[in-house]
Design a protein around this motif. Structure first.
Motif, short mmCIF file in Angstrom:
data_model
loop_
_atom_site.label_atom_id
_atom_site.label_comp_id
_atom_site.label_asym_id
_atom_site.label_seq_id
_atom_site.Cartn_x
_atom_site.Cartn_y
_atom_site.Cartn_z
N SER A 122 -48.64 73.26 -7.80
CA SER A 122 -48.86 72.72 -6.38
C SER A 122 -50.31 72.73 -6.07
O SER A 122 -50.96 72.17 -5.51
CB SER A 122 -47.88 73.29 -5.31
N ARG A 123 -50.77 74.12 -6.24
CA ARG A 123 -52.18 74.35 -5.72
C ARG A 123 -53.11 73.81 -6.68
O ARG A 123 -54.30 73.38 -6.23
CB ARG A 123 -52.32 75.94 -5.88
N ASP A 156 -46.38 78.63 -7.54
CA ASP A 156 -47.10 77.77 -6.44
C ASP A 156 -48.18 77.21 -7.41
O ASP A 156 -48.97 76.06 -6.89
CB ASP A 156 -47.76 78.52 -5.47
N TYR A 162 -47.39 83.38 -6.89
CA TYR A 162 -48.63 82.86 -7.45
C TYR A 162 -48.30 81.86 -8.54
O TYR A 162 -49.02 80.56 -8.54
CB TYR A 162 -49.78 83.97 -7.83
#
Length: 145
Positions: free
Chosen positions: A83-84, A80, A77
């Protein structure tokens, strides 16, 4: 499962931080922070507060002795997030900077989980774009493989 409850708290912390930064961006005054001048969303103390809050949350999680799978879910989590959540841009650097806080969770990984995270991380963050904290993190993951 331990990580489900923790992930919900983690998601809320990230959502609150990103909303705060977006609000700062939306309410920016003309010229504020331009050309490296002081002021603006990048200078707001919310960034340091987010890092401190995340550090405290991760310390609490490590004290609960998560297994490798739980630690991996949390690390995925965090790794990332940039990127999210590419916007707001003002938050992007902090989303990468807080990777520094994940060392104690990396120590809880099995060799297999460390290897999988290492492969994903090195693929996501290209060598020429990595910050010094990311280089150290990659070394830490590699040592766990």
């Amino acid at each position: 499962m331990l990580s489900d409850v923790f992930l919900a708290r983690l998601e809320k912390l990230y959502a609150d931080y990103l909303k705060t930064v977006q609000d700062l961006e939306d309410n920016r005054k003309l010229g504020e922070g331009i050309f490296g001048l002081k002021g603006g969303p990048a200078d707001n103390p919310c960034h340091d507060r987010f890092a401190a809050d995340l550090g405290g949350l991760l310390e609490e999680f490590v004290r609960q002795e998560p297994d490798s799978a739980e630690a991996r879910a949390v690390l995925e989590y965090i790794f990332d997030a940039s990127s999210r959540f590419p916007k707001p841009r003002t938050a992007n650097w902090m989303l990468i900077a807080v990777h520094t806080l994940t060392g104690p969770l990396i120590d809880r990984l099995s060799s297999e989980d460390a290897q999988a995270l290492h492969a994903a991380y090195t693929a996501r963050f290209k060598r020429w774009e990595r910050l010094p904290n990311q280089v150290e993190l990659i070394k830490h993951l590699k040592a766990k493989c």
